[in-house]
Motif scaffolding. Sequence first.
Motif, PDB file in Angstrom:
ATOM      1  N   PHE A 151       0.814  -1.370   0.233  1.00  0.00           N
ATOM      2  CA  PHE A 151       0.313  -0.320   0.119  1.00  0.00           C
ATOM      3  C   PHE A 151       0.718   1.467  -0.047  1.00  0.00           C
ATOM      4  O   PHE A 151       0.480   1.899  -1.121  1.00  0.00           O
ATOM      5  CB  PHE A 151      -0.960  -0.068   1.059  1.00  0.00           C
ATOM      6  CG  PHE A 151      -2.025   0.883   1.204  1.00  0.00           C
ATOM      7  CD1 PHE A 151      -3.199   1.477  -0.032  1.00  0.00           C
ATOM      8  CD2 PHE A 151      -1.755   2.082   2.158  1.00  0.00           C
ATOM      9  CE1 PHE A 151      -3.470   2.526  -0.090  1.00  0.00           C
ATOM     10  CE2 PHE A 151      -2.880   3.923   2.395  1.00  0.00           C
ATOM     11  CZ  PHE A 151      -3.888   3.524   0.765  1.00  0.00           C
ATOM     12  N   PRO A 152       1.316   1.493   1.117  1.00  0.00           N
ATOM     13  CA  PRO A 152       2.249   2.606   0.505  1.00  0.00           C
ATOM     14  C   PRO A 152       3.632   2.597  -0.720  1.00  0.00           C
ATOM     15  O   PRO A 152       3.575   3.763  -0.410  1.00  0.00           O
ATOM     16  CB  PRO A 152       3.360   2.559   2.186  1.00  0.00           C
ATOM     17  CG  PRO A 152       3.049   1.499   3.300  1.00  0.00           C
ATOM     18  CD  PRO A 152       2.130   0.782   2.101  1.00  0.00           C
ATOM     19  N   ARG A 207       0.932   4.408  -3.297  1.00  0.00           N
ATOM     20  CA  ARG A 207       1.634   5.541  -2.528  1.00  0.00           C
ATOM     21  C   ARG A 207       2.624   6.373  -3.443  1.00  0.00           C
ATOM     22  O   ARG A 207       2.283   7.486  -4.000  1.00  0.00           O
ATOM     23  CB  ARG A 207       1.389   5.846  -0.990  1.00  0.00           C
ATOM     24  CG  ARG A 207       0.648   5.608  -0.589  1.00  0.00           C
ATOM     25  CD  ARG A 207      -0.910   5.716  -0.754  1.00  0.00           C
ATOM     26  NE  ARG A 207      -1.146   7.563   0.532  1.00  0.00           N
ATOM     27  CZ  ARG A 207      -2.536   7.632   0.099  1.00  0.00           C
ATOM     28  NH1 ARG A 207      -3.610   7.501  -0.711  1.00  0.00           N
ATOM     29  NH2 ARG A 207      -2.909   8.675   0.031  1.00  0.00           N
ATOM     30  N   VAL A 208       3.812   5.912  -3.031  1.00  0.00           N
ATOM     31  CA  VAL A 208       4.828   6.642  -3.583  1.00  0.00           C
ATOM     32  C   VAL A 208       4.707   6.114  -4.925  1.00  0.00           C
ATOM     33  O   VAL A 208       4.868   7.467  -5.680  1.00  0.00           O
ATOM     34  CB  VAL A 208       5.993   5.384  -3.599  1.00  0.00           C
ATOM     35  CG1 VAL A 208       7.294   6.396  -4.641  1.00  0.00           C
ATOM     36  CG2 VAL A 208       6.327   5.467  -2.166  1.00  0.00           C
ATOM     37  N   ILE A 213       2.184   9.233  -6.276  1.00  0.00           N
ATOM     38  CA  ILE A 213       3.174  10.354  -6.199  1.00  0.00           C
ATOM     39  C   ILE A 213       4.230  10.701  -8.679  1.00  0.00           C
ATOM     40  O   ILE A 213       4.292  11.774  -8.224  1.00  0.00           O
ATOM     41  CB  ILE A 213       4.654  10.605  -5.375  1.00  0.00           C
ATOM     42  CG1 ILE A 213       3.407  10.790  -3.470  1.00  0.00           C
ATOM     43  CG2 ILE A 213       5.113  11.585  -5.196  1.00  0.00           C
ATOM     44  CD1 ILE A 213       4.082  10.612  -2.814  1.00  0.00           C
ATOM     45  N   ASP A 261       4.966  18.692  -8.290  1.00  0.00           N
ATOM     46  CA  ASP A 261       6.110  18.986  -7.164  1.00  0.00           C
ATOM     47  C   ASP A 261       5.222  17.661  -5.717  1.00  0.00           C
ATOM     48  O   ASP A 261       5.266  18.609  -4.729  1.00  0.00           O
ATOM     49  CB  ASP A 261       6.918  19.140  -6.375  1.00  0.00           C
ATOM     50  CG  ASP A 261       6.799  20.493  -6.397  1.00  0.00           C
ATOM     51  OD1 ASP A 261       5.476  20.766  -6.725  1.00  0.00           O
ATOM     52  OD2 ASP A 261       7.461  22.088  -6.378  1.00  0.00           O
ATOM     53  N   ASN A 262       4.018  17.538  -5.635  1.00  0.00           N
ATOM     54  CA  ASN A 262       3.395  17.392  -4.743  1.00  0.00           C
ATOM     55  C   ASN A 262       3.703  15.461  -3.944  1.00  0.00           C
ATOM     56  O   ASN A 262       3.136  15.209  -4.912  1.00  0.00           O
ATOM     57  CB  ASN A 262       2.003  17.420  -5.074  1.00  0.00           C
ATOM     58  CG  ASN A 262       1.459  18.977  -5.197  1.00  0.00           C
ATOM     59  OD1 ASN A 262       2.282  20.009  -5.013  1.00  0.00           O
ATOM     60  ND2 ASN A 262       0.294  18.992  -6.517  1.00  0.00           N
ATOM     61  N   LEU A 263       3.681  16.007  -2.842  1.00  0.00           N
ATOM     62  CA  LEU A 263       4.103  14.783  -2.038  1.00  0.00           C
ATOM     63  C   LEU A 263       2.692  14.352  -1.275  1.00  0.00           C
ATOM     64  O   LEU A 263       2.229  13.049  -1.584  1.00  0.00           O
ATOM     65  CB  LEU A 263       5.263  15.239  -0.978  1.00  0.00           C
ATOM     66  CG  LEU A 263       5.124  13.769   0.174  1.00  0.00           C
ATOM     67  CD1 LEU A 263       6.567  13.200  -0.450  1.00  0.00           C
ATOM     68  CD2 LEU A 263       6.218  14.198   1.457  1.00  0.00           C
ATOM     69  N   LEU A 264       1.507  15.032  -1.265  1.00  0.00           N
ATOM     70  CA  LEU A 264       0.461  14.229  -0.024  1.00  0.00           C
ATOM     71  C   LEU A 264      -0.630  14.278  -1.066  1.00  0.00           C
ATOM     72  O   LEU A 264      -0.866  14.496  -2.374  1.00  0.00           O
ATOM     73  CB  LEU A 264       0.017  15.434   0.491  1.00  0.00           C
ATOM     74  CG  LEU A 264       1.179  16.115   1.137  1.00  0.00           C
ATOM     75  CD1 LEU A 264       0.336  17.435   2.552  1.00  0.00           C
ATOM     76  CD2 LEU A 264       1.281  14.798   2.585  1.00  0.00           C
ATOM     77  N   ASN A 265      -1.335  13.338  -0.829  1.00  0.00           N
ATOM     78  CA  ASN A 265      -2.082  12.516  -2.127  1.00  0.00           C
ATOM     79  C   ASN A 265      -3.600  12.848  -0.835  1.00  0.00           C
ATOM     80  O   ASN A 265      -3.823  12.748  -0.089  1.00  0.00           O
ATOM     81  CB  ASN A 265      -2.535  10.441  -2.072  1.00  0.00           C
ATOM     82  CG  ASN A 265      -1.013  10.801  -2.465  1.00  0.00           C
ATOM     83  OD1 ASN A 265      -0.406  11.263  -3.229  1.00  0.00           O
ATOM     84  ND2 ASN A 265      -1.518   9.436  -3.377  1.00  0.00           N
ATOM     85  N   THR A 266      -4.473  13.676  -1.206  1.00  0.00           N
ATOM     86  CA  THR A 266      -5.825  13.697  -0.710  1.00  0.00           C
ATOM     87  C   THR A 266      -6.846  12.138  -0.666  1.00  0.00           C
ATOM     88  O   THR A 266      -7.647  12.098  -0.299  1.00  0.00           O
ATOM     89  CB  THR A 266      -6.738  14.999  -1.175  1.00  0.00           C
ATOM     90  OG1 THR A 266      -6.264  14.948  -1.836  1.00  0.00           O
ATOM     91  CG2 THR A 266      -6.030  16.418   0.310  1.00  0.00           C
ATOM     92  N   LEU A 319      -7.685   8.374  -2.312  1.00  0.00           N
ATOM     93  CA  LEU A 319      -6.437   7.207  -2.684  1.00  0.00           C
ATOM     94  C   LEU A 319      -6.860   5.973  -3.467  1.00  0.00           C
ATOM     95  O   LEU A 319      -6.476   5.043  -3.668  1.00  0.00           O
ATOM     96  CB  LEU A 319      -7.502   6.054  -1.751  1.00  0.00           C
ATOM     97  CG  LEU A 319      -7.727   6.400  -0.483  1.00  0.00           C
ATOM     98  CD1 LEU A 319      -8.817   5.390   0.693  1.00  0.00           C
ATOM     99  CD2 LEU A 319      -6.647   6.682   0.548  1.00  0.00           C
ATOM    100  N   TRP A 336       9.671  15.974  -6.223  1.00  0.00           N
ATOM    101  CA  TRP A 336       9.051  15.040  -5.316  1.00  0.00           C
ATOM    102  C   TRP A 336       8.565  13.280  -6.594  1.00  0.00           C
ATOM    103  O   TRP A 336       8.743  12.745  -6.003  1.00  0.00           O
ATOM    104  CB  TRP A 336       7.361  15.212  -4.389  1.00  0.00           C
ATOM    105  CG  TRP A 336       7.752  15.937  -3.359  1.00  0.00           C
ATOM    106  CD1 TRP A 336       7.202  16.997  -2.100  1.00  0.00           C
ATOM    107  CD2 TRP A 336       8.930  15.322  -1.851  1.00  0.00           C
ATOM    108  NE1 TRP A 336       8.056  17.603  -1.135  1.00  0.00           N
ATOM    109  CE2 TRP A 336       9.223  16.382  -0.964  1.00  0.00           C
ATOM    110  CE3 TRP A 336      10.103  14.466  -1.640  1.00  0.00           C
ATOM    111  CZ2 TRP A 336       9.692  16.232  -0.149  1.00  0.00           C
ATOM    112  CZ3 TRP A 336      10.831  14.016  -0.554  1.00  0.00           C
ATOM    113  CH2 TRP A 336      10.074  14.646   0.232  1.00  0.00           C
TER     114      TRP A 336
END
Lengths: 762, 278
Positions: B26-27, B30-31, B34, B40-45, B47, B242
């Motif tokens: 899962f993580p 996420r990578v 990205i 260059d956004n690190l964050l996901n809002t 799923l 990112w």
Amino acid sequence: MKKILLIFLTLIVAFALIGCKRTEEGKTIVHLWHQMEPEKRPILKKVIEDFEQNNPDIEVVVLAKGTEELRTGYQAAAAFTGGGPELVYGPMDQIGPFEVMKLKNSDESIIKPIEDLYPEELFDKFVDQGLVRYKGHIYQIADRLGNHLALVYNKKLFEEAGLTEPPKTINELIEFGQKLTIDKNADGKIDQWGLVWNYTEPFWYIPFFGGYGGKVFDENNNPVLDTEAAEKAFQLILDMRNKSKIMPPECDYDIADNMFNQGNAAMIINGDWSWNKYIASPHVDFGLARIPYVEETQMWCSPMVSATGYSVNSSAKGEVLEATKRVLEYLTSEEVQEQFVEKFKSIPSLKSLQERPAIANDPVMMMSAKQIEVGQLMPIIPEMRAAWDAMRPALQNVIAGDMTPAEAAEYQQELCEQKIAAMYEGSEEGVEKRTALASTIFTILGIALGLYFTYLLVFKFILALMRKPNSFETQNARFAVIMAVPASVILFGVVIYPFFYNIVLSFSNMNMTNVNSWTIIGFGQYAKVFAEKIFYSVFFKTVVWTVVNVFFHVTLGVFLAVLLNRHLPGKSIIRVLLILPWAVPEYITALTWRGMFMYDTGAINLILHKLGIPAVHWLSGATTAFIASIMTNIWLGVPFMMIIAMGGLQSIPKELYEAAEIDGASAWKKFWSVTVPLLKPVMIPAITLGIVWTFNKLTVIWLVTNGGQPADKSHILVSYVYRAAFNLYRYGYAAAFSMIIFLILVVFSVTFLKKSQVADKA
Amino acid sequence: MNKTRHWYQYVIIYSILLLFVAISIFPILRVFTISLRPGDNLLNTSLRIIPEDATCANYVQLFTEKPFLTWIKNSLLVTLAVTIIGVALSSTAGYAFSRYKFPGRKSGLLALLVTQMFPATMLLLPLYIMISKLGLVNSFLGLIVMYSASALPFCIWLMKGYYDTIPPSLEESAKVDGAGKFYAFWKIILPLASPALVITALFSFMAAWNEYVVAAQVLWYEDMFTIPLGLKSLQGNMTTQWGMYAAGALIISVPVIIVFLVLSKWLVSGLTLGSVKG
């Protein structure tokens, strides 16, 4: 065997040859280390290429580093080995920590005063702030001014809310902020915030502190952090979040940056380095304003302003120095600065450029300059590091509700004084005389120890191998030694010098002022470590961290390995998927986990929400942040133990299971009577080392908690020593601290291994 | 062994394994997400795995704008050397520690462990001083030696532990037949220890492949960078690329997976009770 050795040797030689640094004939090499942001580097590269074309006798080797790595890297190279790059580029507050470090046997700092290097006319071209002076010398020539925060607002969102102007006062900031904080789909969750910013970092707190009239240091460079201004600034931040609710309950740099850039926040307080990105963002209609005016004090909020520029290494001499001077002059020249100005809207340090109409009338730069007018100059003194480290936990304590603003103000003052005292510990007047005796005693002890080791080596080892050369034992021993020696030579060759270096350092008074003139003071540093109450609580936390982590690594790893140790279709795919957490570098996965723990946006809370469990403020509580780090590290560590266990299971002959089966043993019984005892020889070393590594694992906790947040409460011993000692250049103390960590681990492993009886097995 | 196993046991085993697989990837997904996003956004809002505006631009940029291939070449060079040294030296040293009595054996074994106990961050400064004094700054040799030293203690202990599980009677019988000590080790024991050799190789590989702290101190030329160092250079103080960073991190892991897949063939041992009796 000889063939293998030969191939092996050739390989090593080949590798060594390929890896040697190449120098071109007749060129003078100038090294430049800098910390420019990635998007600025292409321009730097281009101007350097231009320079090299026009100056074929010089080669400039550029190396980018992070601000902190640059600082420690330069200090290590310049102060400790007398080398390092000829030019070093960074913010002006690095001058203090550089100036204070002296070269070996001299009063010269590791950076050179620049005023004698060039004729007066050159300096006349720069504005005053462009020449960074410290203790009566010019130590840095800046190529840009600023590095300051300002208020950026999204005009599009302002228009939607019926606002035309950015807020001018704090009251307006709150009023507008409330208008701009909108729950668009009325689900109880805010979709657009009025204001976002990295409010847990003191750099962002300083403007408000300044707006209420606060200064970090007084004229005598003593910290003045316990003031009404500090209290009021804390209160304001707290009120903006809790009372007026114009900013999200949890926010760090990345969240703020992301929200604003995506058009999900109307205002952001951020530095000049970020503006370019917002200008380019399709979701942002860029507007820039001063951080508002405080009506109460009739003062503008006052962000830190610093110059950024080049300093010269003191070790640059002769021809290299001449080349360095040419490079420096070029890099701060008009033709180079204008390229950066054009693209990044940074304020140039040359008078001619500042006056140029295209620059003076650029709306962004005009506003940037207006913000600088009310800014405060970044203190250069090394004590500023202590101030940052004191303000950070105070601020975070206020935000977490663990301290009132008044308590926090008092706390940061106290902490700052403590840290400054700690930075200079050991270099008081007359230390050398007082410690002469200790120094002699320790030198004698050192020599005695050296003699003892020589004795061991000669009599217990070499002579033992010479005895009875033809006996069976000696021949076996010789064979074994030949087998073991290559590994030992590499290993101990690498480790021995650093190890003894640290031991010596741990008995010394070395700090930033005496890196090349320290003396031995005895057990003083050790006593200091044990006298600190916090040592014991952090130690306890480290034990918890280690035990929980290793327990889950081993149990889950063995469990999965046992599950996989059978005939299963698709086994190899599952196996690969399971080792992925080990394969992907942890410096990205740990950050991803941090993102997953975010309150509003993180996946963990989204999943909890779907399961009907209320969301958790993972990163803003000390315990939850610690748990989050542990979860991340468990995830990271299971595959490794799983692989070891998979290998270990292979050493168990299948017949043993079959025999157990014939005896009618259950699966559980088989596991405990066959698997566990036979896995032990392979697992025990892995577990021992796993414990040691986990105990000393800095990266995960540092990345997940962003350096020990909240309020330096989620530290384990290594991250604590990094923050409290290494960061403040307390080399002696840090060495003593790590010696204590080391001894704890030695005692533990020896007992553990004795108990598990692996070491003794012949 | 499979006779007694029922279908529902498989269901249980597979569901447990799939749960763990889900947690494990899962993580990383996420990578992956990205890396597919522009900017260059690190964050996901959300799923979502594949973002709406997915693009391969980050991967393309890595190979076109950065000397990524050079970095890979450097990393492979260093890592292969470390793996060879790690396997060669630990398989021999581990054997000596497992089978023979010699002066310094016990203290040597302990000393191996002890070298791992000093917080690595604290050793960085003296290590740098040493490398610099030996003139090994900007050479791969320094890195290779340091990485080997960091991988060896674990590898030796692991090899020793594994040799301990192999009955000594195997070499004894070979020696009775007149084989030399090294021959017995090379021809009889080493093949039996293949699972441990695989782990040793993997571990040495990883010790060198992902390291950047020491490399950052030692390498001053961008075209000498190893991959992790090159990746770190995409990271700014405030602004990090990112997307490219994530893409690079995933590319870095591909060789690890390949190595694992190739090596896992030998993760199976031929060790049986039969071989002891024989």
